[in-house]
Design an enzyme around this catalytic site. Structure first.
Site, PDB file in Angstrom:
ATOM      1  N   ASP A 189      11.066   2.060   3.430  1.00 26.05           N
ATOM      2  CA  ASP A 189       9.845   2.597   2.822  1.00 26.05           C
ATOM      3  C   ASP A 189       8.751   1.550   2.938  1.00 26.05           C
ATOM      4  OD1 ASP A 189       8.055   4.204   1.500  1.00 26.05           O
ATOM      5  OD2 ASP A 189       8.834   3.774  -0.499  1.00 26.05           O
ATOM      6  N   TYR A 236       8.922   7.055  -8.538  1.00 22.67           N
ATOM      7  CA  TYR A 236       9.990   8.028  -8.707  1.00 22.67           C
ATOM      8  C   TYR A 236      11.104   7.497  -9.603  1.00 22.67           C
ATOM      9  CZ  TYR A 236       8.296  11.126  -4.978  1.00 22.67           C
ATOM     10  OH  TYR A 236       7.573  12.004  -4.231  1.00 22.67           O
ATOM     11  N   THR A 237      11.366   6.172  -9.494  1.00 24.35           N
ATOM     12  CA  THR A 237      12.543   5.602 -10.158  1.00 24.35           C
ATOM     13  C   THR A 237      12.194   4.609 -11.250  1.00 24.35           C
ATOM     14  OG1 THR A 237      13.687   5.764  -8.027  1.00 24.35           O
ATOM     15  CG2 THR A 237      14.745   4.458  -9.727  1.00 24.35           C
ATOM     16  N   LYS A 238      11.125   3.826 -11.060  1.00 23.36           N
ATOM     17  CA  LYS A 238      10.912   2.659 -11.915  1.00 23.36           C
ATOM     18  C   LYS A 238       9.519   2.640 -12.539  1.00 23.36           C
ATOM     19  CE  LYS A 238      12.101   0.691  -8.225  1.00 23.36           C
ATOM     20  NZ  LYS A 238      12.351  -0.209  -7.081  1.00 23.36           N
ATOM     21  N   LYS A 249      10.313  -4.702 -14.774  1.00 16.98           N
ATOM     22  CA  LYS A 249      10.612  -3.483 -14.016  1.00 16.98           C
ATOM     23  C   LYS A 249      11.845  -2.833 -14.629  1.00 16.98           C
ATOM     24  CE  LYS A 249       9.813  -3.547  -9.609  1.00 16.98           C
ATOM     25  NZ  LYS A 249       9.919  -3.710  -8.115  1.00 16.98           N
ATOM     26  N   GLY A 264       2.212   0.167 -13.258  1.00 21.55           N
ATOM     27  CA  GLY A 264       2.450   1.292 -12.366  1.00 21.55           C
ATOM     28  C   GLY A 264       3.831   1.887 -12.567  1.00 21.55           C
ATOM     29  N   SER A 265       4.042   3.039 -11.949  1.00 22.41           N
ATOM     30  CA  SER A 265       5.347   3.692 -12.013  1.00 22.41           C
ATOM     31  C   SER A 265       5.533   4.519 -10.752  1.00 22.41           C
ATOM     32  CB  SER A 265       5.457   4.586 -13.255  1.00 22.41           C
ATOM     33  OG  SER A 265       4.509   5.645 -13.193  1.00 22.41           O
ATOM     34  N   VAL A 270       6.749  -0.312 -14.211  1.00 20.92           N
ATOM     35  CA  VAL A 270       6.463  -1.739 -14.213  1.00 20.92           C
ATOM     36  C   VAL A 270       5.396  -2.032 -15.275  1.00 20.92           C
ATOM     37  CG1 VAL A 270       5.816  -3.753 -12.857  1.00 20.92           C
ATOM     38  CG2 VAL A 270       6.930  -1.804 -11.738  1.00 20.92           C
TER      39      VAL A 270
END
Length: 475
Positions: free
Chosen positions: A253, A125-127, A143, A122-123, A129
């Site tokens: 969050d 806004y920032t990272k 990550k 997955g991905s 994986v």
């Protein structure tokens, strides 16, 4: 001919003068005299306003990391004067080469040189994986920074500095690494290693315990006992965060996507939006918790902070994202009064996280010990013939829901009495069997069926068959 005698010429001259001034002003306003990377006119110190904003953001991110360790040191009674260097930082507009913080973990840059990515997990806004296989056969989650993510794109639009934006965006992952070092709990993913500023893995990479993404639809279809385990793990996590080595930690969050499942256990995997500071206040109205359907107001303490707000925020988010969907549905009938009490107290924030955990542990104790079944008569199994040391084969299965086996009817029971109660409530059930296999609570797994072909020896199994009346009807 003079301009005073020719109004047209005078007007033309004034128009040209106005146009020239307009172009000069526009160039000055938009910084078009020079093609600068940050797009603003330079100040006397050589920094453009855009770069000044950029450096200020870097400074704020570094201070955020420093606050984490200062708070941890104070809580642990360590010397707060001990300084850590968290990241390469900009000095006078240039990137320094100071080494970032290092962690005592098993997997480092050398081990990651032999990694093999086997799946995209997955991905955001920032990272990004990735699932990776290490040479020793261990599967981990890697990550790293998402260079095509929203955060990087917005930074490049604002500052047009790829190296600087990479540094700025990476602070979220650096913060997460520090938090994973400081916050260790069975319901938080384990930090197995890290590599920073290595070309082999693209800058900074966290090596995490690998889990499966949390899918609420799948959880809703699972047995109640497994859903209760998820909610219990979440409450235990929130109780720890409320009294952590960093103080009370709020998950700003708070979403199911921030969690993964590891061997049936819920684990928090995304901590970059966590906050360790309770909001400051002057009066009670400053301590307002706002949610889409409910608002709550806490008291402003004598220390002028909204004490307990982080805890209450986490607890109500657990109620609206997890408890509402996972707890009441298909709960054992005799446990429903306790479940309803938990739902009411958390939905209205009437109890603390400590009191909520006590309530969950009471439900767990009753469920494991079978106290909620104490009114079942012992005679309920008299209508069944017991064949110990035997197992049925060529079974005629029927489906029930929710079942541990999607092709049949397999449910957890405390004892043969509870299994008999369930079989009596299923019109198609003629027999059930108990094996030595148990769930996480220690309860037995019972298989219910409408018939079978024959029996075979099995020392770990017992078959219970409903007796047949003289008329041929099943009792």
């Amino acid at each position: 001919m003079t301009f005073s005698r020719n109004p047209f010429c005078a007007f033309l001259l004034l128009a040209l003068l106005f146009l020239s001034l307009t172009v000069i002003l526009k160039k000055w306003h938009f910084g078009l005299q020079e093609n600068k990377p940050f797009g603003d006119a330079a100040r006397p110190d050589g920094l453009t306003p855009a770069r000044d904003r950029f450096l200020q953001q870097l400074k704020e991110r570094q201070q955020e990391l420093e606050l984490l360790d200062i708070t941890f040191d104070n809580k642990q009674g360590l010397d707060p004067s001990f300084s850590r260097n968290y990241s390469a930082i900009y000095i006078n507009g240039k990137l320094s080469s100071d080494n970032p913080v290092t962690a005592k973990t098993d997997i480092g840059c050398e081990e990651l040189s032999g990694i093999k990515a086997v799946d995209f997990l997955g991905s955001g806004y920032t990272k990004t994986v990735l699932k990776a296989a290490l040479p020793q056969g261990l599967f981990v989650a890697l990550k790293s920074i998402n260079h095509q993510g929203t955060d990087m794109r917005l930074c490049m639009e604002d500052f047009q500095d790829s190296q600087g934006c990479n540094e700025l965006v990476s602070f979220k992952l650096r913060k997460e690494i520090v938090l994973l070092q400081r916050l260790q709990h069975p319901n938080i993913v384990e930090l197995k290693g890290q590599c920073q500023d290595s070309a082999l893995v693209g800058g900074i990479t966290a090596v995490l315990e690998q889990g499966m993404p949390l899918h609420m639809i799948q959880l809703l279809q699972s047995p109640w006992e497994e859903r209760f385990q998820v909610c219990l793990g979440l409450v235990q996590l929130l109780q720890y965060l409320s009294h952590s080595p960093l103080g009370s930690v709020a998950l700003l969050d708070f979403q199911p996507r921030q969690f993964v499942m590891v061997s049936g256990e819920l684990k928090l995997t995304d901590l970059d939006d966590a906050s360790i500071q309770e909001p400051a206040c002057q009066e009670d109205s400053d301590c307002l918790l706002q949610f889409p359907l409910r608002n709550f107001t806490l008291r402003c303490s004598l220390s002028r902070t909204c004490e307990g707000l982080n805890e209450m925020r986490n607890l109500y988010n657990a109620y609206r994202y997890f408890f509402t969907y996972l707890l009441p549905h298909q709960a054992p009938p005799l446990l429903k009064p306790l479940i309803h009490q938990i739902m009411n107290s958390t939905g209205d924030l009437k109890q603390s996280i400590n009191e909520t955990l006590v309530a969950f542990e009471e439900v767990l104790h009753m469920y494991k010990s079978g106290l909620h079944l104490e009114n079942l008569p012992p005679s309920i199994t008299r209508d069944y013939a017991v064949l110990k040391g035997m197992r049925s084969v060529a079974n005629m299965e029927y489906r029930c829901w929710p079942s541990y086996n999607q092709q049949g009817c397999v449910l957890s029971v405390h004892s043969a009495r509870e299994a008999a109660l369930i079989c009596n409530s299923h019109p198609q059930c003629t027999s059930f069997s108990l094996s030595s296999e148990k769930t996480w609570t220690g309860r037995l797994l019972a298989s219910f069926r409408s018939g079978f072909s024959h029996l075979v020896p099995d020392v770990n199994s017992a078959v219970y068959m409903r007796r047949v009346k003289a008329s041929g009807a099943v009792l």
